[in-house]
Design a protein around this motif. Structure first.
Motif, PDB file in Angstrom:
ATOM      1  N   HIS A   1       0.879  -1.166   0.000  1.00  0.00           N
ATOM      2  CA  HIS A   1       0.000   0.000   0.000  1.00  0.00           C
ATOM      3  C   HIS A   1       0.920   1.220   0.000  1.00  0.00           C
ATOM      4  N   ALA A   2       1.411   1.544  -1.195  1.00  0.00           N
ATOM      5  CA  ALA A   2       2.389   2.620  -1.348  1.00  0.00           C
ATOM      6  C   ALA A   2       2.297   3.208  -2.743  1.00  0.00           C
ATOM      7  N   SER A   3       2.416   4.518  -2.826  1.00  0.00           N
ATOM      8  CA  SER A   3       2.603   5.174  -4.115  1.00  0.00           C
ATOM      9  C   SER A   3       4.087   5.108  -4.423  1.00  0.00           C
ATOM     10  N   CYS A   4       4.452   5.343  -5.679  1.00  0.00           N
ATOM     11  CA  CYS A   4       5.861   5.261  -6.056  1.00  0.00           C
ATOM     12  C   CYS A   4       6.152   6.247  -7.168  1.00  0.00           C
ATOM     13  N   VAL A   5       7.252   6.980  -7.010  1.00  0.00           N
ATOM     14  CA  VAL A   5       7.765   7.855  -8.061  1.00  0.00           C
ATOM     15  C   VAL A   5       9.230   7.520  -8.289  1.00  0.00           C
TER      16      VAL A   5
ATOM     17  N   ALA B   1      13.496   4.477  -7.790  1.00  0.00           N
ATOM     18  CA  ALA B   1      12.148   4.439  -7.230  1.00  0.00           C
ATOM     19  C   ALA B   1      12.152   4.778  -5.748  1.00  0.00           C
ATOM     20  N   VAL B   2      11.202   5.634  -5.376  1.00  0.00           N
ATOM     21  CA  VAL B   2      10.951   5.984  -3.981  1.00  0.00           C
ATOM     22  C   VAL B   2       9.534   5.534  -3.665  1.00  0.00           C
ATOM     23  N   LEU B   3       9.412   4.623  -2.710  1.00  0.00           N
ATOM     24  CA  LEU B   3       8.114   4.136  -2.269  1.00  0.00           C
ATOM     25  C   LEU B   3       7.595   5.058  -1.173  1.00  0.00           C
TER      26      LEU B   3
ATOM     27  N   GLY C   1       9.946  17.177 -10.940  1.00  0.00           N
ATOM     28  CA  GLY C   1      10.709  16.431 -11.935  1.00  0.00           C
ATOM     29  C   GLY C   1      10.672  14.921 -11.808  1.00  0.00           C
ATOM     30  N   ALA C   2      10.065  14.396 -10.739  1.00  0.00           N
ATOM     31  CA  ALA C   2       9.934  12.936 -10.600  1.00  0.00           C
ATOM     32  C   ALA C   2       8.943  12.418 -11.637  1.00  0.00           C
ATOM     33  N   VAL C   3       8.940  11.097 -11.838  1.00  0.00           N
ATOM     34  CA  VAL C   3       8.027  10.456 -12.773  1.00  0.00           C
ATOM     35  C   VAL C   3       7.208   9.422 -11.997  1.00  0.00           C
ATOM     36  N   LEU C   4       5.911   9.393 -12.240  1.00  0.00           N
ATOM     37  CA  LEU C   4       5.038   8.425 -11.588  1.00  0.00           C
ATOM     38  C   LEU C   4       5.405   7.001 -11.987  1.00  0.00           C
TER      39      LEU C   4
ATOM     40  N   GLU D   1       8.635   0.542 -14.791  1.00  0.00           N
ATOM     41  CA  GLU D   1       9.467  -0.123 -13.789  1.00  0.00           C
ATOM     42  C   GLU D   1      10.600   0.801 -13.382  1.00  0.00           C
ATOM     43  N   ALA D   2      10.993   0.718 -12.110  1.00  0.00           N
ATOM     44  CA  ALA D   2      12.168   1.446 -11.626  1.00  0.00           C
ATOM     45  C   ALA D   2      12.761   0.682 -10.451  1.00  0.00           C
ATOM     46  N   GLU D   3      14.084   0.713 -10.340  1.00  0.00           N
ATOM     47  CA  GLU D   3      14.763   0.038  -9.237  1.00  0.00           C
ATOM     48  C   GLU D   3      14.543   0.814  -7.942  1.00  0.00           C
ATOM     49  N   VAL D   4      14.147   0.105  -6.893  1.00  0.00           N
ATOM     50  CA  VAL D   4      13.820   0.723  -5.606  1.00  0.00           C
ATOM     51  C   VAL D   4      15.093   1.133  -4.874  1.00  0.00           C
ATOM     52  N   ALA D   5      15.100   2.387  -4.415  1.00  0.00           N
ATOM     53  CA  ALA D   5      16.233   2.920  -3.665  1.00  0.00           C
ATOM     54  C   ALA D   5      15.876   3.245  -2.215  1.00  0.00           C
ATOM     55  N   LEU D   6      14.579   3.514  -1.956  1.00  0.00           N
ATOM     56  CA  LEU D   6      14.209   4.108  -0.683  1.00  0.00           C
ATOM     57  C   LEU D   6      12.727   3.904  -0.412  1.00  0.00           C
ATOM     58  N   LEU D   7      12.389   3.728   0.853  1.00  0.00           N
ATOM     59  CA  LEU D   7      10.993   3.682   1.280  1.00  0.00           C
ATOM     60  C   LEU D   7      10.772   4.803   2.282  1.00  0.00           C
ATOM     61  N   ILE D   8       9.749   5.607   2.045  1.00  0.00           N
ATOM     62  CA  ILE D   8       9.372   6.666   2.972  1.00  0.00           C
ATOM     63  C   ILE D   8       8.103   6.214   3.688  1.00  0.00           C
ATOM     64  N   ASP D   9       8.174   6.111   5.017  1.00  0.00           N
ATOM     65  CA  ASP D   9       7.040   5.716   5.852  1.00  0.00           C
ATOM     66  C   ASP D   9       6.295   6.982   6.252  1.00  0.00           C
ATOM     67  N   LEU D  10       5.025   7.071   5.885  1.00  0.00           N
ATOM     68  CA  LEU D  10       4.233   8.262   6.179  1.00  0.00           C
ATOM     69  C   LEU D  10       3.337   8.080   7.397  1.00  0.00           C
ATOM     70  N   ASP D  11       3.398   6.909   8.028  1.00  0.00           N
ATOM     71  CA  ASP D  11       2.539   6.605   9.173  1.00  0.00           C
ATOM     72  C   ASP D  11       3.208   6.804  10.525  1.00  0.00           C
ATOM     73  N   GLY D  12       4.509   6.687  10.588  1.00  0.00           N
ATOM     74  CA  GLY D  12       5.207   6.683  11.875  1.00  0.00           C
ATOM     75  C   GLY D  12       5.489   8.061  12.429  1.00  0.00           C
TER      76      GLY D  12
END
Length: 141
Positions: free
Chosen positions: A10-14, A20-22, A42-45, A87-98
């Motif tokens: 349950h994450a958006s990604c750009v 990729a940033v989740l 400048g990010a891409v969905l 497709e994009a290689e994942v580099a980072l996850l940002i948690d918006l709940d904590g």
């Protein structure tokens, strides 16, 4: 030999510079809003609201579920078509709940068998898009 494993988040990604940033959080936390502000910079969905992550050859890739490819929900407007990456290689996850810590310790989360750096941010702060970009630059060093 290629190892395949996947998870639906349950994450958006750009993608920023192809990385990729989740943006992970409950409904209404600001995933799409932060994604939209990053896109404006400048990010891409890659995907909105849900993202498939797949491990392939010891790397993690983000892709949109088929039913939402190239679409983003903009509150107050509705579903909007948007240029996107498949497709994009994942580099980072940002948690918006904590809870956001002033000086956080390094943390990771295991997704599809791969450890991903994770940071908690307040998504609706004006500086949130800049913080995401700064985190990506710091990780690249």
């Amino acid at each position: 030999m290629s190892q395949l494993s996947s998870d639906l988040l349950h994450a958006s990604c750009v993608a920023i510079g192809g990385q990729a940033v989740l943006l992970s959080g409950r409904s209404g936390t600001g995933k799409s809003d932060l994604a939209l502000r990053l896109i404006d910079r400048g990010a891409v969905l890659v995907s909105d609201d849900y993202t498939e992550v797949r491990r392939r050859d010891r790397k993690l890739y983000a892709t949109p579920p088929a039913r939402i490819v190239g679409k983003i929900e903009v509150r107050g407007i509705g579903i909007v078509d948007m240029p996107h990456l498949a497709e994009a290689e994942v580099a980072l996850l940002i948690d918006l709940d904590g809870a956001v810590e002033r000086m956080p310790e390094a943390a990771t989360r295991r997704l599809a068998g791969i450890e991903v750096p994770v940071f908690t941010l307040a998504p609706l702060e004006a500086s949130a898009p800049i913080k995401v970009e700064l985190l990506l630059k710091a990780l690249a060093r």
